[in-house]
Design a protein around this motif. Sequence first.
Motif, PDB file in Angstrom:
ATOM      1  N   GLY A 149      34.341  54.428  42.616  1.00 57.07           N
ATOM      2  CA  GLY A 149      34.030  55.338  41.526  1.00 57.07           C
ATOM      3  C   GLY A 149      34.135  54.712  40.144  1.00 57.07           C
ATOM      4  O   GLY A 149      33.788  55.347  39.146  1.00 57.07           O
ATOM      5  N   LEU A 150      34.595  53.454  40.072  1.00 58.90           N
ATOM      6  CA  LEU A 150      34.722  52.792  38.778  1.00 58.90           C
ATOM      7  C   LEU A 150      33.368  52.316  38.264  1.00 58.90           C
ATOM      8  O   LEU A 150      32.512  51.892  39.037  1.00 58.90           O
ATOM      9  N   GLU A 151      33.195  52.369  36.974  1.00 58.35           N
ATOM     10  CA  GLU A 151      31.936  51.930  36.367  1.00 58.35           C
ATOM     11  C   GLU A 151      31.719  50.436  36.594  1.00 58.35           C
ATOM     12  O   GLU A 151      32.624  49.627  36.399  1.00 58.35           O
TER      13      GLU A 151
ATOM     14  N   GLN B 254      40.875  42.983  35.326  1.00 65.04           N
ATOM     15  CA  GLN B 254      41.849  43.883  34.717  1.00 65.04           C
ATOM     16  C   GLN B 254      41.463  45.340  34.953  1.00 65.04           C
ATOM     17  O   GLN B 254      42.328  46.192  35.205  1.00 65.04           O
ATOM     18  N   ALA B 255      40.164  45.655  34.894  1.00 64.61           N
ATOM     19  CA  ALA B 255      39.708  47.030  35.128  1.00 64.61           C
ATOM     20  C   ALA B 255      39.979  47.445  36.572  1.00 64.61           C
ATOM     21  O   ALA B 255      40.331  48.593  36.852  1.00 64.61           O
ATOM     22  N   ILE B 256      39.837  46.502  37.491  1.00 65.27           N
ATOM     23  CA  ILE B 256      40.119  46.784  38.903  1.00 65.27           C
ATOM     24  C   ILE B 256      41.610  47.050  39.091  1.00 65.27           C
ATOM     25  O   ILE B 256      42.012  47.990  39.773  1.00 65.27           O
ATOM     26  N   VAL B 257      42.432  46.196  38.474  1.00 63.26           N
ATOM     27  CA  VAL B 257      43.886  46.354  38.561  1.00 63.26           C
ATOM     28  C   VAL B 257      44.305  47.723  38.022  1.00 63.26           C
ATOM     29  O   VAL B 257      45.082  48.449  38.653  1.00 63.26           O
TER      30      VAL B 257
ATOM     31  N   GLY C  22      46.695  41.235  34.069  1.00 64.93           N
ATOM     32  CA  GLY C  22      46.336  40.491  32.867  1.00 64.93           C
ATOM     33  C   GLY C  22      45.296  39.423  33.111  1.00 64.93           C
ATOM     34  O   GLY C  22      45.113  38.526  32.318  1.00 64.93           O
ATOM     35  N   GLY C  23      44.563  39.522  34.242  1.00 63.07           N
ATOM     36  CA  GLY C  23      43.506  38.568  34.519  1.00 63.07           C
ATOM     37  C   GLY C  23      43.995  37.240  35.056  1.00 63.07           C
ATOM     38  O   GLY C  23      43.244  36.299  35.184  1.00 63.07           O
ATOM     39  N   LYS C  24      45.281  37.132  35.367  1.00 65.25           N
ATOM     40  CA  LYS C  24      45.819  35.875  35.876  1.00 65.25           C
ATOM     41  C   LYS C  24      45.559  35.747  37.376  1.00 65.25           C
ATOM     42  O   LYS C  24      45.372  36.723  38.072  1.00 65.25           O
ATOM     43  N   THR C  25      45.567  34.515  37.840  1.00 61.13           N
ATOM     44  CA  THR C  25      45.315  34.272  39.246  1.00 61.13           C
ATOM     45  C   THR C  25      46.620  34.126  40.010  1.00 61.13           C
ATOM     46  O   THR C  25      47.498  33.364  39.620  1.00 61.13           O
ATOM     47  N   ALA C  26      46.772  34.864  41.088  1.00 63.68           N
ATOM     48  CA  ALA C  26      47.987  34.766  41.895  1.00 63.68           C
ATOM     49  C   ALA C  26      47.999  33.456  42.660  1.00 63.68           C
ATOM     50  O   ALA C  26      46.960  32.916  43.006  1.00 63.68           O
TER      51      ALA C  26
END
Length: 206
Positions: free
Chosen positions: A80-82, A105-108, A124-128
Motif C-alpha cells: 500500500g506504500l506509494e 527509509q520509507a520501507i523501514v 537511516g538507509g544504512k546497510t546491515a
Amino acid sequence: MTCGKCVKRVKKGLEQLDGVLSAEVTLEPGLARVSGMIGPESLVKAITDMGYQAIPETVVEVKGMTCGKCVRRVQRGLEGLEGVISAEVSLDPGLARVRGSISRQAIVEGIQEIGYKVPEKEQGGKTARKLLITGPSNPRDSARVVFAAKEIIVASGGDSKQVIETVLQDGGGTGTIQLGEQEVPEAKWQELLGPIRGEGFEVMFL
C-alpha cells in the motif's frame, strides 16, 4: 535488454561501480543481482546511464513476525506504500523484498508503522552487516559451503559460533549469517564467496 550483448554491457558496467563485489545479469527475466555495499539508487542510476530502464529491489530485515498472519499484514502494508510495485515477505528468515521506486527509509518507516521492528543498522538507509545465503534443492557439497561461510564470519570479525550447518545442509533453505565490523578487501570477498557460489548457492548482502 534485447540480446546477450546487452547483458554483457550491463554486467560490465555494474561490476565497475565502487562497492560492487559481483554482478549477475540475465536476459530472461531481465534481472541484475548485485552483491556488495552499494545502495539501489546508485545501481538504478548506473543502469539508466547505460540506456536501460531499471526497477530497484530492496531487501529489509523484519523483526517481530511470528506467524503467517504477521507476514500477510506486513506484505499488505508494504504493497500500500506509494511507489511500491510488489512486495514479498517471508517469516523465516524475516525478510521483506520490495520492488519499486521507494527508498529504504520509507520501507523501514512503513514496517514500523504496521507495528513491527527493523534492526537499527537497517534504519537511516544504512546497510546491515549480514549475508543472506540461499541453497539449491540438491546441494553437491554442503560441508564445503559451511566451511566457506565460517571463513567469511571469521574474516569479518564475526562470531564463529553461529549455527549455520542446518540451513545449508537441508538444501533449498535460506538463512543469514551475522558479519563482524572488520572491513574485508574486495579481492578477499571474491575469494571467500567463490566456493559458495560454486556449489550453486546464492549470496546477497543485507
